[in-house]
Design an enzyme around this catalytic site. Structure first.
Site, PDB file in Angstrom:
ATOM      1  N   CYS A  32     -16.519   4.169   3.793  1.00  0.00           N
ATOM      2  CA  CYS A  32     -15.206   3.545   3.898  1.00  0.00           C
ATOM      3  C   CYS A  32     -15.239   2.185   4.575  1.00  0.00           C
ATOM      4  CB  CYS A  32     -14.237   4.478   4.630  1.00  0.00           C
ATOM      5  SG  CYS A  32     -14.822   5.057   6.228  1.00  0.00           S
ATOM      6  N   HIS A  88       1.272  -9.304   7.961  1.00  0.00           N
ATOM      7  CA  HIS A  88       2.228  -8.775   6.986  1.00  0.00           C
ATOM      8  C   HIS A  88       2.643  -9.823   5.960  1.00  0.00           C
ATOM      9  CE1 HIS A  88       3.597  -4.818   8.850  1.00  0.00           C
ATOM     10  NE2 HIS A  88       3.306  -4.604   7.603  1.00  0.00           N
TER      11      HIS A  88
END
Length: 592
Positions: A520, A204
């Protein structure tokens, strides 16, 4: 990375992972990290209640700190503020009845550990569980747990939380570790860049750095011991390089590069809203992959065609139970709404049974080879309740916007048929109980990510509404090389003739069957690969949000008829080196 700083005529150079692109130049500001030696002792029975109260007070303090940061994020303009806000919401949820909190309380109440030691022990246990997950993105979520745990320990020991609000403008932060909450306290006008000893591209902290547009390099070994506050530092977030005290000529060269980099970023941002089509006018669908709910905002901010891959594993991680239909529905509905009418492809659970043994009530010997064991659609079909709750949640979310359902690791038409039957039963049951669902179930597709599925794509296409290529796993399984294993990672090669032929085979099968096909894997987000994939007939690509604009830039220069001709030459090659040369020549022609 190197653990040996490299003093050169160009300054002392450290290598790490560039996680947020761009160049920052400024004075170093060293940040001390670590919590020091923490007390560890055993509590008698009569003192455990008071210790639980002390821990509850620490939780209250931590909640207050995060809520304050949450308020401050509202003043950050644009995408960065929203990202940080969602992150703080996630941290708040960890302080309200999560496994972390329950585990600490258990260790105090039942094992008699003091609160600091209980937080340390529970965090270590959760970390061990996460590190067993073979998905690097999900494994990196331990950083958030550690951040919250560190905040609790600071509250217990009375240590102050560091802030960056008073730094001189243009500072470069150097630290052993920068947590996501640290990043939330940064202001780009004050913090020009940062570099750390630990961390990686999937955490993060890296995501926040990219969202805030702050150049950053993480995982630079030996860094903090080789820099003192006030040193002139260059952080090259694109190259993953930190240069300390460079000579004047190097500094001047990097200042020129900094100006060029800013212009390139502005040029890419100008492509938002420009139709995604090749030079000859062929329309492409450029979509994004997302791992967590808050990432859906990138669909609108980048003007993406939709979510090409929503991984649902986040719903099942870091918990001891399976989320029920209501919980899954609420999260998926928020994502579908966040896509603002653009399609969302939801992949059903792609995890192995080892990660969900407790929740599934399936004790037993671990699989000798989890990657090839009971996982993905096999696991869902083995546990009817697991599949039913997820399909029902997807159906209810589909009432709010266009949705497709993608099944991971399919190898046989029977698997698709079994899921379709379950989907139809769920649809009928939801209608019977008055739930809002689409008139018909959403399209059902198969992920082509093992060689057996690629070779039989023509057969799978007959029972699917669409196909999706997962090239990361397809490459690994085709070449029998785990890219996370350093001893064989060099063998992982998306340009291997076997991989390219399988992709071309799937594209041909989907075309003949009239089934939509998307891709993807990481190949989709590599601008170098675009001419090759487009030439093979792929016009629907889904990638990490940060890759979308560079790929679009290459697409706008591409002539599709020319791409088809050149791809025929590339696919005829058997030598990997020759394939690379031809592809580079192709890209040079596109860029000319």
């Amino acid at each position: 990375m190197s653990d040996d700083p490299n003093p050169t005529p160009y300054g002392t150079i450290y290598a790490g992972t560039g996680v947020s692109p761009g160049i920052a130049i400024g004075p170093a500001h060293l940040v001390e990290t670590g919590l020091g030696d923490l007390p560890r002792y055993h509590l008698p029975e009569e003192d455990r209640g008071a210790e639980c109260v002390r821990f509850e007070e620490a939780v209250t303090t931590a909640v207050g700190q995060i809520e304050n940061i949450r308020v401050r994020t509202e003043s950050i303009p644009g995408e960065g503020g929203r990202d940080v806000g969602h992150l703080m919401d996630a941290h708040l949820s960890m302080l309200k009845g999560s496994r972390l909190i329950r585990g600490v309380e258990h260790r105090i109440r039942d094992e008699g550990l003091n609160a600091e030691a209980a937080v340390q022990a529970e965090t270590a246990a959760i970390r061990a569980r996460f590190e067993a997950i073979d998905d690097p993105y999900l494994a990196a979520r331990i950083q958030d747990i550690r951040d919250v745990a560190g905040r609790l320990i600071r509250a217990l020991t009375g240590q102050r939380y560091r802030a960056f609000g008073k730094l001189p403008a243009g500072s470069i932060i150097i630290a052993d570790e920068i947590t996501p909450a640290d990043t939330a306290l940064m202001r780009p006008e004050q913090v020009a860049g940062f570099a750390t000893l630990t961390g990686g591209a999937q955490g993060h902290t890296a995501i926040m750095a990219r969202s805030l547009g702050i150049p950053a390099v993480l995982g630079a070994e030996g860094l903090s011991s080789g820099v003192v506050s006030g040193d002139t530092v260059i952080v090259d977030g694109s190259a993953g390089r930190i240069i300390v005290n460079p000579p004047a000529d190097v500094l001047a060269r990097y200042r020129d590069s900094q100006s060029l980099d800013r212009r390139a970023r502005n040029r890419l941002r100008s492509l938002i809203g420009v139709p995604s089509q090749s030079r000859d006018g062929t329309a492409f669908d450029l979509m994004i992959n997302i791992e967590l709910p808050w990432e859906v905002q990138s669909v609108a901010s980048l003007d993406a065609a939709g979510v090409g891959l929503l991984r649902t594993e986040f719903l099942f991680m870091n918990r001891d139970d399976i989320p029920d239909e209501e919980e899954q529905t609420a999260v998926l509905q928020s994502i579908v709404e966040g896509a603002e009418g653009r399609p969302v492809t939801i992949r059903t659970l792609d995890a192995g049974g080892e990660k969900l043994v407790g929740a599934l009530g399936r004790p037993g010997a671990p699989s000798p080879n989890p990657a090839l064991g009971l996982r993905a659609v096999r696991l869902s079909l083995r546990h009817a309740g697991l599949l039913t709750s997820q399909l029902s949640a997807i159906l209810r979310a589909a009432a709010l916007g266009p949705v497709r359902i993608l099944l991971p690791m399919v190898i046989a038409p029977q698997e698709v048929s079994d899921v379709r039957n379950a989907l139809n039963r769920c649809h009928a049951a939801l209608k019977a109980r008055g739930e809002a669902v689409p008139d018909a179930p959403p399209p059902l597709g198969a992920m082509i990510e093992v060689p057996g599925a690629a070779v039989t794509a023509d057969i799978l296409a007959q029972c699917c509404d669409f196909l999706a290529l997962g090239t990361n796993d397809l490459t690994q399984y085709t070449l029998a090389a785990d890219r996370a294993d350093d001893s064989v990672a060099a063998l992982y090669d998306p340009l291997h003739p076997a991989v390219l032929r399988l992709i071309a085979m799937v594209a041909d099968a989907a075309g003949r069957a009239g089934r939509p096909l998307s891709l993807c894997g990481e190949m989709a987000g590599d601008p170098r690969m675009l001419p090759l994939l487009a030439g093979m007939g792929l016009t629907s690509l889904s990638m990490a949000p940060g890759s979308l604009l560079p790929v679009k830039e290459r697409l706008l220069r591409l002539d599709l008829p020319s791409a088809r001709q050149r791809v025929a030459d590339i696919l005829a090659q058997t030598d990997r080196t020759r394939i690379g040369v031809l592809l580079d020549d192709f890209n040079d022609a596109v860029s000319a």
